[in-house]
Write an enzyme that holds these catalytic residues in place. Structure first.
Site, mmCIF file in Angstrom:
data_model
loop_
_atom_site.group_PDB
_atom_site.id
_atom_site.type_symbol
_atom_site.label_atom_id
_atom_site.label_comp_id
_atom_site.label_asym_id
_atom_site.label_seq_id
_atom_site.Cartn_x
_atom_site.Cartn_y
_atom_site.Cartn_z
ATOM 1 N N SER A 122 9.212 -6.543 -7.102
ATOM 2 C CA SER A 122 8.064 -7.376 -6.715
ATOM 3 C C SER A 122 7.435 -7.872 -8.010
ATOM 4 O O SER A 122 7.577 -7.236 -9.065
ATOM 5 C CB SER A 122 7.058 -6.582 -5.895
ATOM 6 O OG SER A 122 6.366 -5.694 -6.752
ATOM 7 N N TYR A 175 -1.888 10.207 -2.019
ATOM 8 C CA TYR A 175 -0.749 11.032 -1.583
ATOM 9 C C TYR A 175 -1.068 12.521 -1.520
ATOM 10 O O TYR A 175 -1.755 13.053 -2.388
ATOM 11 C CB TYR A 175 0.412 10.867 -2.562
ATOM 12 C CG TYR A 175 0.946 9.461 -2.679
ATOM 13 C CD1 TYR A 175 1.431 8.782 -1.567
ATOM 14 C CD2 TYR A 175 0.988 8.817 -3.916
ATOM 15 C CE1 TYR A 175 1.946 7.491 -1.683
ATOM 16 C CE2 TYR A 175 1.492 7.534 -4.039
ATOM 17 C CZ TYR A 175 1.968 6.873 -2.926
ATOM 18 O OH TYR A 175 2.462 5.605 -3.038
ATOM 19 N N GLY A 233 4.905 -11.846 -2.574
ATOM 20 C CA GLY A 233 3.878 -11.817 -1.537
ATOM 21 C C GLY A 233 3.821 -13.143 -0.789
ATOM 22 O O GLY A 233 4.853 -13.723 -0.429
ATOM 23 N N ASP A 239 8.848 -3.331 2.558
ATOM 24 C CA ASP A 239 9.929 -2.554 3.185
ATOM 25 C C ASP A 239 10.491 -3.304 4.393
ATOM 26 O O ASP A 239 11.705 -3.312 4.632
ATOM 27 C CB ASP A 239 9.414 -1.176 3.640
ATOM 28 C CG ASP A 239 8.604 -0.489 2.553
ATOM 29 O OD1 ASP A 239 8.910 -0.728 1.367
ATOM 30 O OD2 ASP A 239 7.678 0.262 2.882
ATOM 31 N N LYS A 251 10.182 -10.560 -4.938
ATOM 32 C CA LYS A 251 9.155 -10.712 -3.893
ATOM 33 C C LYS A 251 7.828 -11.081 -4.542
ATOM 34 O O LYS A 251 7.372 -10.402 -5.456
ATOM 35 C CB LYS A 251 9.030 -9.398 -3.112
ATOM 36 C CG LYS A 251 10.327 -9.028 -2.392
ATOM 37 C CD LYS A 251 10.171 -7.799 -1.528
ATOM 38 C CE LYS A 251 10.355 -6.517 -2.275
ATOM 39 N NZ LYS A 251 10.420 -5.323 -1.419
HETATM 40 O O1 KDG Z 1 5.727 0.345 0.996
HETATM 41 C C1 KDG Z 1 4.878 1.159 1.790
HETATM 42 C C2 KDG Z 1 5.073 2.557 1.336
HETATM 43 O O2 KDG Z 1 4.680 2.616 -0.006
HETATM 44 C C3 KDG Z 1 4.269 3.512 2.135
HETATM 45 O O3 KDG Z 1 4.785 3.605 3.452
HETATM 46 C C4 KDG Z 1 4.164 4.877 1.537
HETATM 47 O O4 KDG Z 1 6.395 5.328 0.827
HETATM 48 C C5 KDG Z 1 5.250 5.251 0.558
HETATM 49 C C6 KDG Z 1 4.869 5.516 -0.811
HETATM 50 O O5 KDG Z 1 5.461 6.416 -1.391
HETATM 51 O O6 KDG Z 1 4.008 4.810 -1.339
#
Ligand code: KDG
Length: 306
Positions: free
Chosen positions: A191, A101, A224, A254, A222
């Site tokens: 999950s 990130y 998987g 999502d 969830k």
């Molecule tokens: O579920 C997928 C998301 O995790 C990805 O699009 C990025 O939102 C996000 C995150 O904060 O991890």
């Protein structure tokens, strides 16, 4: 007319690694869990909106264009004058996909409780948010709780995904906030991996019992490719998953949430909604990227042989 689902959270610019590419190229796209869900809802034919902040930058404008193209109401997405739109990279290896990130101090992390559009929210059937909405900053976490309280007072149902991201906060903080939010939920999407980290529980029925006892009205666990376990306190059913050629599971959860919510609103049957959502999530794993991979209703119906 009422909006079906209002989603709150952070949209992100996505760079998704092309596996085995000698030049290590990344495809650009978009992500952000609740934005992905808002798009998934609209692609199934229900109405959705998004509450957030983007930067007053090229990528913020691209996101606004994306929601407009996708019929997601973005009248409550503001452009922050200084803070940028957040970014993430997706890399792939034998262990699956991994996120890196670049979002600290992003526009969305400046959400405040004053940003909650009370009248607009009152005209909504479901409010959807996730633990990522709460993890990105203190003020965004306060905004999430303000929106939940406002929605509950007005009879708007609450949908919540535990989306645990340990890169954004500590496990202890996450557990405290998530477990304070669960009792406020009408539908909870945990999950298996998240819950095992949060509680140590591994057995699906024990997990749905745990969250029903904590106060969630409906739990959709969830798992998987193994499918989902749906429990509402009266009935509990396992809905099997599908075997597909998975290349990237980014955003599959999502896509599941969005497909589930739109089908739940249509049929008022959580078990049928889970079956539909399982198919949508499976299809989404056969392509790269969080948004490009989200199927439309016609593709989901065809996959289910309808
Ligand atoms: O579920 C997928 C998301 O995790 C990805 O699009 C990025 O939102 C996000 C995150 O904060 O991890």
């Amino acid at each position: 007319m009422k909006l079906d689902v209002l989603c709150i959270g952070e949209p992100l610019l996505e760079f998704n690694q092309i596996p085995d590419d000698v030049k290590n190229t990344y495809r650009s796209g978009f992500g952000g869990d609740t934005s992905n869900t808002a798009i998934a809802i609209a692609r199934q034919g229900a109405s959705s909106g998004f509450l957030s902040k983007v930067g007053n930058d090229y990528f913020g404008r691209q996101l606004l264009e994306l929601w407009q193209r996708e019929n997601v109401d973005c009248s409550h997405v503001a452009q922050h004058p200084e803070a940028p739109t957040g970014i993430y990279f997706v890399t792939h290896d034998a262990g699956g996909h991994h996120f890196s990130y670049y979002r600290k101090g992003s526009a969305a992390s400046h959400l405040t409780p004053e940003d909650v559009p009370v009248e607009f929210l009152a005209q909504t059937r479901i409010l959807h948010l996730s633990a990522i909405t709460q993890a990105i900053s203190t003020s965004s976490c306060e905004t999430a709780f303000a929106a939940i309280n406002c929605a509950r007072k007005r009879g708007v149902r609450i949908s919540y995904d535990t989306n645990l991201r340990i890169k954004l906060w500590s496990l202890e903080q996450a557990r405290e906030v998530i477990h304070c939010t669960v009792p406020l939920c009408d539908v909870l999407f945990p999950s298996l991996d998240d819950v095992t980290a949060l509680t140590g529980l591994k057995e699906p029925a024990a997990i749905t019992d745990f969250y029903l006892n904590l106060g969630a009205k409906l739990v959709v666990l969830k798992q998987g490719a193994q499918g989902v376990l749906v429990a509402d306190g009266k009935q509990s059913k396992h809905i099997p998953g599908h075997t597909v050629q998975t290349v990237d599971a980014t955003g599959a959860g999502d896509a599941f949430d969005g497909a589930f919510l739109s089908e739940w609103l249509r049929q008022d049957d959580p078990f049928a909604a889970a079956k539909y959502a399982n198919a949508a999530a499976s299809i989404s794993t056969t392509q790269f990227g969080a948004v490009d991979s989200i199927p439309k209703r016609a593709a989901v119906e065809a996959f289910l042989g309808r």
